[in-house]
Design a protein around this motif. Structure first.
Motif, PDB file in Angstrom:
ATOM      1  N   UNK A 141       1.016  -1.103  -0.124  1.00  0.00           N
ATOM      2  CA  UNK A 141       0.259  -0.054   0.543  1.00  0.00           C
ATOM      3  C   UNK A 141       0.765   1.178   0.191  1.00  0.00           C
ATOM      4  N   UNK A 142       0.553   2.433  -0.945  1.00  0.00           N
ATOM      5  CA  UNK A 142       1.086   3.782  -0.594  1.00  0.00           C
ATOM      6  C   UNK A 142       0.413   5.401  -0.130  1.00  0.00           C
ATOM      7  N   UNK A 143       1.089   5.890   0.371  1.00  0.00           N
ATOM      8  CA  UNK A 143       0.561   7.228   0.620  1.00  0.00           C
ATOM      9  C   UNK A 143       0.704   7.968   0.195  1.00  0.00           C
ATOM     10  N   UNK A 144       0.033   8.911  -0.791  1.00  0.00           N
ATOM     11  CA  UNK A 144       0.242  10.192  -1.295  1.00  0.00           C
ATOM     12  C   UNK A 144      -1.095  11.518  -1.097  1.00  0.00           C
ATOM     13  N   UNK A 145      -0.400  12.393  -1.610  1.00  0.00           N
ATOM     14  CA  UNK A 145      -1.003  13.629  -1.039  1.00  0.00           C
ATOM     15  C   UNK A 145      -1.981  14.338  -1.384  1.00  0.00           C
ATOM     16  N   UNK A 146      -2.863  14.753  -0.236  1.00  0.00           N
ATOM     17  CA  UNK A 146      -4.575  14.568  -0.563  1.00  0.00           C
ATOM     18  C   UNK A 146      -4.971  15.794  -1.339  1.00  0.00           C
ATOM     19  N   UNK A 147      -5.250  15.172  -2.337  1.00  0.00           N
ATOM     20  CA  UNK A 147      -5.279  15.626  -3.930  1.00  0.00           C
ATOM     21  C   UNK A 147      -4.895  15.182  -4.911  1.00  0.00           C
ATOM     22  N   UNK A 148      -4.149  14.187  -4.615  1.00  0.00           N
ATOM     23  CA  UNK A 148      -3.195  13.616  -5.618  1.00  0.00           C
ATOM     24  C   UNK A 148      -3.189  12.142  -5.440  1.00  0.00           C
ATOM     25  N   UNK A 149      -4.235  10.998  -4.911  1.00  0.00           N
ATOM     26  CA  UNK A 149      -4.533  10.450  -5.162  1.00  0.00           C
ATOM     27  C   UNK A 149      -4.261   9.341  -6.672  1.00  0.00           C
ATOM     28  N   UNK A 150      -3.882   9.131  -7.014  1.00  0.00           N
ATOM     29  CA  UNK A 150      -4.461   8.318  -8.292  1.00  0.00           C
ATOM     30  C   UNK A 150      -5.843   7.140  -8.051  1.00  0.00           C
ATOM     31  N   UNK A 151      -6.517   7.286  -9.893  1.00  0.00           N
ATOM     32  CA  UNK A 151      -7.386   6.739 -10.055  1.00  0.00           C
ATOM     33  C   UNK A 151      -7.304   5.243  -9.134  1.00  0.00           C
ATOM     34  N   UNK A 152      -8.371   4.079  -8.431  1.00  0.00           N
ATOM     35  CA  UNK A 152      -8.245   2.898  -7.923  1.00  0.00           C
ATOM     36  C   UNK A 152      -7.566   2.702  -8.769  1.00  0.00           C
ATOM     37  N   UNK A 153      -7.485   0.719  -9.020  1.00  0.00           N
ATOM     38  CA  UNK A 153      -7.136  -0.324 -10.273  1.00  0.00           C
ATOM     39  C   UNK A 153      -8.168  -1.018  -9.509  1.00  0.00           C
ATOM     40  N   UNK A 154      -8.998  -1.735 -10.700  1.00  0.00           N
ATOM     41  CA  UNK A 154      -9.229  -2.663  -9.509  1.00  0.00           C
ATOM     42  C   UNK A 154      -8.112  -4.038 -10.042  1.00  0.00           C
ATOM     43  N   UNK A 155      -8.342  -5.232 -10.091  1.00  0.00           N
ATOM     44  CA  UNK A 155      -7.235  -5.943 -10.115  1.00  0.00           C
ATOM     45  C   UNK A 155      -8.264  -7.565  -9.569  1.00  0.00           C
ATOM     46  N   UNK A 156      -8.235  -8.235  -9.832  1.00  0.00           N
ATOM     47  CA  UNK A 156      -8.732  -9.953  -9.713  1.00  0.00           C
ATOM     48  C   UNK A 156      -8.251 -10.120  -8.002  1.00  0.00           C
ATOM     49  N   UNK A 157      -7.764  -9.632  -7.593  1.00  0.00           N
ATOM     50  CA  UNK A 157      -7.696 -10.036  -6.135  1.00  0.00           C
ATOM     51  C   UNK A 157      -7.462  -9.370  -5.312  1.00  0.00           C
ATOM     52  N   UNK A 158      -9.030  -7.624  -6.101  1.00  0.00           N
ATOM     53  CA  UNK A 158      -9.280  -7.317  -4.987  1.00  0.00           C
ATOM     54  C   UNK A 158      -8.506  -5.066  -5.785  1.00  0.00           C
ATOM     55  N   UNK A 159      -9.615  -4.363  -5.101  1.00  0.00           N
ATOM     56  CA  UNK A 159      -9.116  -2.898  -6.031  1.00  0.00           C
ATOM     57  C   UNK A 159      -7.566  -2.577  -5.430  1.00  0.00           C
ATOM     58  N   UNK A 160      -7.112  -2.226  -6.003  1.00  0.00           N
ATOM     59  CA  UNK A 160      -6.247  -1.315  -5.346  1.00  0.00           C
ATOM     60  C   UNK A 160      -6.382   0.607  -5.165  1.00  0.00           C
ATOM     61  N   UNK A 161      -6.156   1.472  -3.602  1.00  0.00           N
ATOM     62  CA  UNK A 161      -6.152   2.208  -3.791  1.00  0.00           C
ATOM     63  C   UNK A 161      -4.894   3.070  -3.474  1.00  0.00           C
TER      64      UNK A 161
END
Length: 261
Positions: A141-161
């Motif tokens: 998992x990763x952190x990003x500055x507020x307002x700069x979080x990338x779009x979610x990335x769906x995958x077979x094992x769940x959505x990466x946020x």
């Protein structure tokens, strides 16, 4: 700590030989720190095939071609014995308190994280000035500055946020050197493979994390081992058969960033 039952050394011994004081940490409720007062229910599961696949050792029962995971029967048996039930409470406050207290006690040092330990690693570096740099092995998992979080990335094992943190907190990560390592068998495009899908989105989000750190003036790098000719690595870079090569690469990075003093 040995990498496997054959007596090969793990990162602990390797970095001690390189004259680094080395501490192995189990977060509260995990591993050797698993004793807890929290109540839980454990269900018996025959999930060996799942762990074999999700960590990119292969597709059960076949090993990936050229895999660096030891393929003998005893090593595989030892691996399955390590897949014990998770009885941790995943209390992030306790995890951060424990890691911060450790750094206050031992002083300035380099934080090496792996997998699920990646997220508390970023937060520990944000709150602990004693963290001089981070080496993260396939963080989850990763952190990003507020307002700069990338779009979610769906995958077979769940959505990466991505996880948003205040910009002033994220900027603390730009003040220290950071390097991420990812192993082999990670596809660029969507697949129907558990292991490939699970780490495809984590690698792609990792690229965005490195871009964000550097965009804000930081010093982050991401090493995709196959792209530099190091092939066959699973999710367990520290215990694969070529772990000495990866340890040497890590040590060279420490020297280049003057973190070996």
């Amino acid at each position: 700590m040995l990498a496997d039952n054959t007596g090969r050394e793990g990162f602990n011994d390797m970095f001690l030989r390189k004259r680094y004081a080395t501490y192995l940490v189990d977060l509260p409720g995990r591993g050797r720190a698993g004793r807890t007062t929290a109540e839980t229910a454990i269900r018996p599961l025959a999930d060996e095939q799942f762990w074999f696949d999700i960590f990119r050792i292969g597709e059960w029962p076949a090993f990936n071609p050229g895999v660096q995971f030891p393929t003998d029967k005893d090593s595989l048996d030892q691996f399955f014995r390590q897949m014990t039930p998770d009885i941790g409470t995943h209390d992030m406050t306790k995890e951060l308190d424990a890691l911060s207290a450790l750094f206050k006690r031992v002083g300035k040092g380099i934080l090496v994280t792996h997998s699920a330990g990646g997220f508390p690693g970023w937060l520990t570096a944000i709150r602990s000035p004693e963290v001089r740099g981070i080496i993260s092995l396939e963080p989850g998992t990763y952190v990003f500055p507020e307002g700069e979080v990338p779009e979610d990335m769906p995958s077979l094992t769940g959505t990466m946020k991505g996880i948003a943190v205040p910009p002033e907190e994220f900027n603390k990560l730009t003040q220290i050197p950071i390097i991420l390592y990812f192993g082999d068998y990670i596809p660029e495009n969507v697949t129907d493979k558990l292991g490939g899908e699970n780490w495809r989105v984590r690698l792609q989000m990792g690229r965005k994390f490195v871009e964000a750190v550097n965009r804000h003036g930081g010093h982050a790098a991401l090493v995709e081992l196959p792209k530099i000719g190091i092939r066959g690595n699973t999710h367990f870079l520290m215990s694969d058969k070529n772990n000495n090569i990866i340890a040497d690469h890590m040590a060279a990075w420490l020297r280049q960033n003057k973190l070996d003093r």
